[in-house]
Design a protein around this motif. Structure first.
Motif, PDB file in Angstrom:
ATOM      1  N   UNK A  46     -11.930   7.738  14.114  1.00  0.00           N
ATOM      2  CA  UNK A  46     -13.075   6.888  14.471  1.00  0.00           C
ATOM      3  C   UNK A  46     -12.950   6.458  15.923  1.00  0.00           C
ATOM      4  N   UNK A  47     -11.758   6.010  16.307  1.00  0.00           N
ATOM      5  CA  UNK A  47     -11.519   5.564  17.687  1.00  0.00           C
ATOM      6  C   UNK A  47     -11.787   6.693  18.684  1.00  0.00           C
ATOM      7  N   UNK A  88     -10.823  -0.956  10.845  1.00  0.00           N
ATOM      8  CA  UNK A  88     -10.919   0.463  10.511  1.00  0.00           C
ATOM      9  C   UNK A  88     -10.063   1.291  11.460  1.00  0.00           C
ATOM     10  N   UNK A  89     -10.195   1.024  12.744  1.00  0.00           N
ATOM     11  CA  UNK A  89      -9.464   1.804  13.743  1.00  0.00           C
ATOM     12  C   UNK A  89      -7.952   1.597  13.648  1.00  0.00           C
ATOM     13  N   UNK A  90      -7.536   0.440  13.179  1.00  0.00           N
ATOM     14  CA  UNK A  90      -6.102   0.172  13.011  1.00  0.00           C
ATOM     15  C   UNK A  90      -5.586   0.678  11.670  1.00  0.00           C
ATOM     16  N   UNK A  91      -6.482   1.119  10.807  1.00  0.00           N
ATOM     17  CA  UNK A  91      -6.073   1.655   9.516  1.00  0.00           C
ATOM     18  C   UNK A  91      -5.761   0.605   8.477  1.00  0.00           C
ATOM     19  N   UNK A  92      -6.256  -0.603   8.664  1.00  0.00           N
ATOM     20  CA  UNK A  92      -5.999  -1.670   7.694  1.00  0.00           C
ATOM     21  C   UNK A  92      -7.194  -1.949   6.788  1.00  0.00           C
ATOM     22  N   UNK A  93      -8.305  -1.294   7.060  1.00  0.00           N
ATOM     23  CA  UNK A  93      -9.496  -1.426   6.221  1.00  0.00           C
ATOM     24  C   UNK A  93      -9.798  -0.078   5.577  1.00  0.00           C
ATOM     25  N   UNK A  94     -10.264  -0.123   4.339  1.00  0.00           N
ATOM     26  CA  UNK A  94     -10.612   1.084   3.596  1.00  0.00           C
ATOM     27  C   UNK A  94     -12.136   1.112   3.458  1.00  0.00           C
ATOM     28  N   UNK A  95     -12.818   1.919   4.271  1.00  0.00           N
ATOM     29  CA  UNK A  95     -14.283   1.882   4.274  1.00  0.00           C
ATOM     30  C   UNK A  95     -14.879   2.491   3.014  1.00  0.00           C
ATOM     31  N   UNK A  96     -16.002   1.923   2.612  1.00  0.00           N
ATOM     32  CA  UNK A  96     -16.764   2.482   1.497  1.00  0.00           C
ATOM     33  C   UNK A  96     -17.524   3.718   1.985  1.00  0.00           C
ATOM     34  N   UNK A  97     -18.077   4.439   1.042  1.00  0.00           N
ATOM     35  CA  UNK A  97     -18.881   5.603   1.406  1.00  0.00           C
ATOM     36  C   UNK A  97     -20.073   5.184   2.259  1.00  0.00           C
ATOM     37  N   UNK A 104       0.863  -1.173   0.000  1.00  0.00           N
ATOM     38  CA  UNK A 104       0.000   0.000   0.000  1.00  0.00           C
ATOM     39  C   UNK A 104       0.907   1.232   0.000  1.00  0.00           C
ATOM     40  N   UNK A 105       0.598   2.191  -0.845  1.00  0.00           N
ATOM     41  CA  UNK A 105       1.435   3.388  -0.879  1.00  0.00           C
ATOM     42  C   UNK A 105       1.300   4.154   0.429  1.00  0.00           C
ATOM     43  N   UNK A 106       2.374   4.849   0.792  1.00  0.00           N
ATOM     44  CA  UNK A 106       2.444   5.481   2.107  1.00  0.00           C
ATOM     45  C   UNK A 106       1.309   6.468   2.347  1.00  0.00           C
ATOM     46  N   UNK A 107       0.993   7.301   1.372  1.00  0.00           N
ATOM     47  CA  UNK A 107      -0.043   8.310   1.610  1.00  0.00           C
ATOM     48  C   UNK A 107      -1.394   7.662   1.905  1.00  0.00           C
ATOM     49  N   UNK A 108      -1.700   6.565   1.225  1.00  0.00           N
ATOM     50  CA  UNK A 108      -2.956   5.861   1.489  1.00  0.00           C
ATOM     51  C   UNK A 108      -2.943   5.280   2.900  1.00  0.00           C
ATOM     52  N   UNK A 109      -1.806   4.702   3.295  1.00  0.00           N
ATOM     53  CA  UNK A 109      -1.686   4.133   4.641  1.00  0.00           C
ATOM     54  C   UNK A 109      -1.849   5.206   5.706  1.00  0.00           C
ATOM     55  N   UNK A 110      -1.280   6.375   5.472  1.00  0.00           N
ATOM     56  CA  UNK A 110      -1.395   7.480   6.435  1.00  0.00           C
ATOM     57  C   UNK A 110      -2.843   7.932   6.548  1.00  0.00           C
ATOM     58  N   UNK A 111      -3.521   8.040   5.421  1.00  0.00           N
ATOM     59  CA  UNK A 111      -4.923   8.456   5.433  1.00  0.00           C
ATOM     60  C   UNK A 111      -5.772   7.456   6.213  1.00  0.00           C
ATOM     61  N   UNK A 112      -5.601   6.172   5.934  1.00  0.00           N
ATOM     62  CA  UNK A 112      -6.407   5.151   6.613  1.00  0.00           C
ATOM     63  C   UNK A 112      -6.092   5.085   8.098  1.00  0.00           C
ATOM     64  N   UNK A 113      -4.820   5.205   8.457  1.00  0.00           N
ATOM     65  CA  UNK A 113      -4.444   5.187   9.876  1.00  0.00           C
ATOM     66  C   UNK A 113      -5.035   6.402  10.606  1.00  0.00           C
TER      67      UNK A 113
END
Length: 82
Positions: free
Chosen positions: A16-17, A44-53, A1-10
């Motif tokens: 959320x947490x 989601x809270x760990x940033x490993x899931x990418x939620x849908x709208x 996963x590219x870094x910027x995407x990982x940062x956004x999800x984290x």
């Protein structure tokens, strides 16, 4: 996963947490409110899931906030140094 995407999800996961903790509810309780599995909430809270709208809308409703409130300051938070 590219870094910027990982940062956004984290960062989203942390937000959320924080909202969930402010309500004083568990991941399981949030999952019940949203009709989502607790393990999905955890991901989601760990940033490993990418939620849908639709998942974001459901989460916001379960947290008693709007999607705008859930995502408020996301761009600011992802720009902070790690």
């Amino acid at each position: 996963m590219e870094k910027s995407k990982a940062v956004i999800l984290r960062t989203l996961g942390l937000m959320i947490r924080e909202h969930r903790a402010a309500l004083g509810i568990s991941q399981e309780e949030l999952g019940l409110r949203c009709h989502l599995d607790r393990t999905y909430i955890s991901g989601l809270e760990r940033g490993v899931r990418n939620p849908s709208l639709t998942a974001l809308v459901t989460l916001a409703k379960g947290l008693n906030i709007t999607v705008s409130q859930l995502l408020e300051n996301l761009e600011i938070e992802i720009e902070k140094p790690e």
